[in-house]
Design an enzyme around this catalytic site. Structure first.
Site, mmCIF file in Angstrom:
data_model
loop_
_atom_site.group_PDB
_atom_site.id
_atom_site.type_symbol
_atom_site.label_atom_id
_atom_site.label_comp_id
_atom_site.label_asym_id
_atom_site.label_seq_id
_atom_site.Cartn_x
_atom_site.Cartn_y
_atom_site.Cartn_z
ATOM 1 N N GLY A 1 0.837 -1.196 0.000
ATOM 2 C CA GLY A 1 0.000 0.000 0.000
ATOM 3 C C GLY A 1 0.868 1.241 0.000
ATOM 4 O O GLY A 1 0.585 2.237 -0.664
ATOM 5 N N GLU B 1 7.693 3.192 3.904
ATOM 6 C CA GLU B 1 8.160 4.321 4.699
ATOM 7 C C GLU B 1 9.611 4.710 4.496
ATOM 8 O O GLU B 1 10.216 5.327 5.372
ATOM 9 C CB GLU B 1 7.963 3.999 6.181
ATOM 10 N N ARG C 1 3.812 -14.609 -2.235
ATOM 11 C CA ARG C 1 3.033 -14.318 -1.027
ATOM 12 C C ARG C 1 1.711 -13.634 -1.376
ATOM 13 O O ARG C 1 0.718 -13.770 -0.653
ATOM 14 C CB ARG C 1 3.843 -13.432 -0.082
ATOM 15 N N GLU D 1 2.714 5.868 7.459
ATOM 16 C CA GLU D 1 4.076 5.885 6.902
ATOM 17 C C GLU D 1 4.937 6.964 7.547
ATOM 18 O O GLU D 1 6.132 6.756 7.795
ATOM 19 C CB GLU D 1 4.017 6.092 5.383
#
EC number: 3.4.11.-
Length: 927
Positions: free
Chosen positions: A301, A304, A858, A338
Site C-alpha cells: 500500500g 516508509e 506471497r 508511513e
C-alpha cells in the site's frame, strides 16, 4: 555506441555459475564485519523498451570486528563481475593490499561469500568494491520498472522505483541486508538528462557523465545511519507539489505530470501530521527533506523509506470529484502510518524481524492518533481502534495464528509476519498499554526510548524498560508490577483470552476466570491454555462511567503462567447490568452469566440503549456473535442483542454487527434457509435506511462525517438485501450515467454511493453495462476510482463474463496492473455466483497464478480469504485440503495462509453441523 556495448558487456558477464556452494548455512549473517558506509553508484537505462537495465558499483567501507578470511553479504539475481572486485585496507596497522581469491554462494539465504587472499584483522577498516548489473523487471520488488501512458502522445513512459522491505535491497545491490546492520549511504544515480532522480536525501551535485552523451550523474548527500530496507531511489519524469514545514525541512509530493492536481490533499495533510509527530515524540524530524511519491506500479500500500515515502497511486492521490470520503480517510490513515515510521522503524529500528510489530503496530496505532489530531470531526481514533481489534480477533482466534513477536529464520517467514497480528493486534496491545499507563507515563516512556536508541536498533525488552521506568516514576503502575511481565503475556503467546464473568448478585461481587478463545469449538477447554495479565475496567448501570479506562483491578498469572481467578467488588445492584472492558480498552472478549446478558439486552432494546457507550455497544455485538458461533451462547441470546439495531443510529455498532453478519451471509446463502436470514436482515436495515432517506443524496443540513459513512455503509448492505427502493435507485443512477454524452467528465452518481451503484447495476445488468464500466476504468486517471471500478466489475452474475474477468486479472498484457490482480479475484470470489467459479479457477490454474506472481508468491495468500470464508461442507473441505497437499510445492510461499484458510473452512463446517438448524429455527422466531 561504445559506451552502450560496454554496459551490455558488463551486464552480460555472469560468473556466478563458477561459484561453489558455501557450507555456511545460518539464517543470519556472520558478525565478524560491520559496514560503516556505502558509496552506491547506479546507471539506469530507460530509453530503449527492449533493453531496460541497470549497472552499478558499490564501495562498502567495512570495519572488522573479528579476524576473518570471509566476507559474507547478500546478493540475489545480480550479475557480479568478479574480475573487477576490489578489496583494500584503508585504516589500521600495516596497510596492505588485499584481494578476493574465490567466491561461493548460499542460494537458500541469498549469501554471496568472498574468500580473501589475506586475513581481515579486527580493528582494521577495509573498502570492498563490487561491480554489478541486472535487468529492470516488472516484479515490483528490488529495483524494478514501472510505467504509465502519456495522455497526449499515448506513448508509454518508463520509470524506475525501489521496494526493498523486507529483504530485497539484495536484488538491487550487494549489501548486508539485515535491519540490525545500519550504515550511512551516498547514492549516485546516472540517467538520461530528460529524467529526474530522487532518493532518501537532498541532491548534493549534478554533473555530466564522463563518457555518455546526454547522461548525467546525480549525487545525493550522505544519509544518516539506516537499514538497507529503507534505502530508496527512483529515476522518472514526475513533477512535484511543494509544501512547507515549520522546522524548515523540504516537503514535496510527487506524481506523474497528468496526476499532479491530485496531490493537493496529501501535500496539505502530510506536513500537518509530521508536525504532530514531532510534538508527540518530542524529537524533530531528523532529515532535511521528505518526499512522497505515487508510483503507478507498487506492491505494498505504501513504504516508509526514510525521506522518500512511496505509495500506490490509490493511497496518495485524491480527487474531490472522484474519490469518496472513505477514500480520503483511508488515504489519511496510510500517510499518517508511513510518516509515523520516520520515528518508529526508521530512527529506531528493530534488531531483527522478530520484532517487526514494533514498527508496524506502533505506526498503525499512532496513525490513528495523528489523523484524530488533524481531523477530529472524523472520530478516527475510535473507528481505527475498533477495526484493529476486530481484524485481529478474527485471525487470532485460530490455532494457526502466531505471537506478535515471533521467531524468524527464513525470508518467507519474514513476509508472513506482515499480517493482522503485527499490524492490528500490535496496535491493539499498544492502545491497551497507553490507556492503563496514562498519557504522561506513556509519552515520556516513548520519548526516552526514542532518545536512547536513536539511529540504533532495539528489541521489545528495551521498550518495556523505558516504559516501566516512566510508569513507576509517574505512579501509573504499582512498584511490584512491570511492563515486561504484563506485555510479554500479550506479545509472546498466540491468541487472546475470553473472560468468563459470574456474578454474585447478593454480594455485589463477580468471579472472573480466563481461557484462550478459539473459533474451533471442538478443542477441549483443557487445551485452551494461556494466561494473560489483564487490566480490568468496568462500570454498572448506576455508576455509568464509560470515561475511566484506567484499571480498577488486574487479572494476574501465577509464576507458572497459569490463570488465577479474580474476584472484583463492583457493588452493582442485583437489577443492574455490569460491563467490563470500558471502550474496549483491552483485546479480550467478555462472556457474562445469563442474568447479566438479560439485563444488558433489556437496556439495549429500550430507549436507554445509548446509556451504554457506543464502543461498548459494538463490543457486545461482536462478543455475543462470536460466542454464538462457538456455542458459548445460543443464537436466541445473540439475536436478542442484534434486534436492538433497529434503534441504532451510530456507525461503530453497525460496522461491528455487519462484519459478523456478513460471515453468516456467506455460508447461509448456499442453503435453503437463506430466505429467512435475508428477511431478518431487511427487518434490521429498513428503519435505518429510511431514517437516512435511502439512496437519495440528501443529509441533514450540516451532516457529520459519521453520518456520511453510516449512510454509505447502510446503502451498500441494503442493496444486497433488496431493501426498499435501493436496487431501483441504484439502477436509475447508473442509467443516467450511461446516458451522459461525456461519462468520463460527468458522473451523476453520488461520490459516496458509487461502489454500491456500480455493483448493483452490474449484478442486475447486461454485457453492455459491464463493457461501459470497463471502458470507464480504462479511461480513468484517478487511482481510487480505478480501484472502485475493479472491485465492482466482479459483481456480474454472468459466468462467462466473470471467467473472462479472472483471465484478464492474471494476464501480464492486460490493462490490469499486477498489484490489482488480487482485488479483481476477490471481487469475483466474494460474490454468490462468483465463489464457485473462482474456487474452481484457483484450483485449476494455480500453476499459472504462481508463475504470474513468482518470485513474490506471497500475494497468492490474498486470494484465499474469500474462498475460506465460504467453504462450508465437509466434502468441499476435503477436496480443498487434497488440492493444497497436491500443490504444496507451488503453495509453499503461503504455507501459513493456507493453514489458516483450511482452519477457517473447518470452523465453517463445524458451524453447519452444530449451529445451522438451531440458527434457522431461531431466526424464524424473530421475523
Amino acid at each position: 555506441m561504445k559506451w552502450f556495448l560496454l554496459v551490455v558487456l558488463v551486464i552480460s558477464l555472469d560468473l556466478s555459475s563458477a561459484n561453489s556452494i558455501s557450507s555456511y548455512n545460518h539464517y543470519r549473517l556472520p558478525t565478524a564485519l560491520k559496514p560503516q558506509k556505502y558509496y552506491l553508484r547506479i546507471l539506469t537505462l530507460l530509453e530503449s523498451p527492449d533493453d531496460l537495465r541497470f549497472a552499478g558499483n558499490v564501495q562498502i567501507v567495512i570495519e572488522a570486528l573479528k579476524n576473518t578470511r570471509n566476507i559474507t553479504l547478500h546478493s540475489k539475481n545480480l550479475t557480479i563481475d568478479e574480475s573487477r572486485i576490489t578489496l583494500r585496507q584503508i585504516s589500521g596497522a600495516s596497510n596492505k593490499d588485499n584481494c578476493v581469491s574465490s567466491t561461493s554462494v548460499n542460494p537458500t539465504h541469498d549469501y554471496y561469500i568472498m574468500h580473501t587472499c589475506e586475513e581481515l584483522l579486527a580493528g582494521n577498516v577495509y573498502k570492498l568494491g563490487l561491480p554489478f548489473s541486472a535487468h529492470l523487471t516488472r516484479q515490483l520488488f528490488g529495483y524494478y520498472l514501472s510505467s504509465y501512458k502519456n495522455p497526449v502522445t499515448n506513448k508509454t513512459r518508463w520509470l524506475s522505483a525501489t521496494q526493498f522491505e523486507p529483504s530485497f535491497a539484495r536484488k538491487a545491490f550487494p549489501c548486508f541486508d539485515e535491519p540490525g546492520i545500519k550504515a550511512s549511504f551516498v547514492v549516485i544515480l546516472g540517467y538520461h538528462k530528460q529524467y529526474k532522480a530522487i532518493s532518501n536525501m537532498p541532491v548534493r551535485e549534478i554533473r555530466k557523465h564522463e563518457s555518455l552523451p546526454n547522461y548525467i550523474w546525480c549525487e545525493f548527500e550522505e544519509s544518516v545511519p539506516m537499514s538497507t530496507y529503507l534505502v530508496a531511489y527512483s529515476v522518472n519524469d514526475f513533477t512535484f507539489k511543494p509544501s512547507t514545514l515549520p522546522n524548515g525541512a523540504l516537503f514535496r509530493t510527487w506524481a506523474r505530470p497528468n496526476a499532479i492536481d491530485q496531490c493537493n490533499y496529501a501535500a496539505e495533510f502530510g506536513p500537518k501530521v509530521l508536525q504532530y509527530y514531532e510534538e508527540f515524540f518530542g524529537i524533530r524530524y531528523p532529515l532535511p527533506k521528505i518526499d512522497q511519491m505515487a508510483v503507478p506500479d507498487f506492491s505494498a500500500g505504501a513504504m516508509e523509506n526514510w525521506g522518500l515515502v512511496k505509495y500506490r497511486e490509490s493511497t496518495l492521490l485524491y480527487s474531490p470529484t472522484h474519490s469518496s470520503l472513505a477514500d480520503k480517510q483511508d488515504l489519511a490513515n496510510v500517510i499518517a502510518h508511513e510518516l509515523a515510521h520516520q520515528w518508529f522503524g526508521n530512527l529506531v529500528t528493530m534488531k531483527w524481524w522478530t520484532d517487526l510489530w514494533l514498527n508496524e503496530g506502533f505506526a498503525t496505532y499512532v496513525a490513528g492518533l495523528g489523523v484524530q489530531k488533524i481531523h477530529p470531526e472524523w472520530d478516527s481514533r475510535d473507528k481505527s481502534s475498533l477495526v484493529a481489534l476486530m481484524t485481529s480477533f478474527r485471525l487470532d482466534s485460530l490455532v494457526s495464528s502466531h505471537p506478535i513477536s515471533r521467531p524468524i529464520r527464513m525470508v518467507a517467514e519474514i513476509e508472513e509476519s506482515f499480517d493482522a497480528i503485527s499490524y492490528q493486534k500490535g496496535s491493539a496491545v499498544l492502545r491497551m498499554m497507553h490507556l492503563f499507563m496514562g498519557e504522561e507515563s506513556f509519552r515520556s516512556g516513548l520519548k526516552e526510548y526514542l532518545k536512547v536508541y536513536a539511529y540504533k536498533n532495539a528489541e521489545q525488552n528495551n521498550l518495556w524498560e523505558s516504559l516501566t521506568t516512566a510508569a513507576h516514576q509517574n505512579g501509573a503502575l504499582a512498584g511490584h508490577y512491570d511492563i515486561n511481565t504484563i506485555m510479554d503475556s500479550w506479545t509472546l503467546q498466540t491468541g487472546y483470552p475470553v473472560l468468563n464473568i459470574t456474578r454474585d448478585y447478593s454480594a455485589g461481587t463477580a468471579e472472573i476466570t480466563q481461557e484462550r478463545y478459539l473459533r474451533n469449538s471442538q478443542i477441549p477447554k483443557a487445551d485452551r491454555v494461556g494466561c494473560w495479565w489483564v487490566p480490568l475496567s468496568y462500570t454498572s448501570r448506576e455508576e455509568n462511567d464509560f470515561n475511566t479506562t484506567a484499571p480498577k483491578a488486574w487479572m494476574e498469572c501465577s509464576s507458572t503462567d497459569e490463570d488465577v481467578p479474580t474476584i472484583i467488588d463492583h457493588q452493582a445492584g442485583p437489577e443492574e447490568w455490569l460491563i467490563l472492558n470500558i471502550q474496549l480498552s483491552t483485546p479480550y472478549k467478555a462472556n457474562y452469566d445469563a442474568k447479566n446478558w438479560k439485563l444488558l439486552i433489556d437496556t439495549l432494546n429500550s430507549k436507554e440503549f445509548e446509556s451504554i457507550h457506543v464502543i461498548n455497544r459494538a463490543q457486545l455485538l461482536d462478543d455475543v456473535l462470536y460466542f454464538a458461533w462457538t456455542g458459548e451462547q445460543d443464537y436466541e441470546t445473540a439475536l436478542q442483542v442484534t434486534n436492538y439495531l433497529r434503534r441504532e443510529r451510530d456507525l461503530i455498532p453497525w460496522k461491528s454487527a455487519l462484519d459478523n453478519l456478513k460471515l453468516l451471509n456467506r455460508i447461509l446463502r448456499q442453503t435453503p434457509n437463506f430466505g429467512s436470514f435475508k428477511r431478518y436482515m431487511k427487518r434490521l436495515l429498513t428503519p435505518i435506511y429510511e431514517h437516512l432517506h435511502g439512496m437519495n443524496d440528501t443529509f441533514s443540513s450540516m451532516p457529520q462525517q459519521d453520518e456520511i459513512l453510516l449512510k454509505t455503509t447502510v446503502v451498500n448492505v441494503a442493496c444486497q438485501y433488496d431493501v426498499s427502493d435501493c436496487v431501483t435507485q441504484a439502477q436509475a443512477y447508473f442509467r443516467r450515467w450511461r446516458a451522459e454524452a461525456n461519462p468520463d467528465e460527468n458522473n451523476p452518481v453520488p461520490l459516496n454511493f458509487r461502489s454500491t451503484v456500480y455493483c448493483t447495476a452490474i449484478s442486475q445488468g447486461t454485457e453492455e453495462d459491464w463493457n461501459f464500466l470497463w471502458t470507464r476504468y480504462r479511461k480513468s486517471n484517478v487511482g481510487s476510482e480505478r480501484q472502485t471500478i475493479l472491485s465492482t466489475l466482479g459483481c456480474s452474475k454472468e459466468v462467462w463474463i466473470l471467467q473472462r474477468y479472472m483471465e484478464k486479472s492474471f494476464d501480464p498484457k492486460s490493462a490490469i496492473r499486477k498489484q490489482d490482480s488480487s482485488l479483481c479475484f476477490q471481487a469475483v470470489a466474494s460474490r454468490q455466483v462468483g465463489f464457485l467459479l473462482a474456487k474452481r479457477y484457483f484450483i485449476e490454474n494455480v500453476e499459472l497464478i504462481h508463475k504470474y506472481y513468482y518470485p513474490q508468491t506471497r500475494t497468492m495468500s490474498r486470494l484465499l480469504t474469500p474462498l475460506s470464508e465460504q467453504v462450508s461442507t465437509l466434502s468441499d473441505l476435503k477436496k480443498f485440503r487434497s488440492f493444497a497437499n497436491d500443490s504444496r510445492q507451488l503453495l509453499k510461499g503461503i504455507r501459513q495462509a493456507m493453514q489458516q484458510s483450511l482452519e477457517t473452512m473447518l470452523t465453517n463446517v463445524q458451524w453447519m453441523d452444530w449451529n445451522y438448524h438451531q440458527f434457522s429455527r431461531t431466526i424464524r422466531r424473530h421475523l
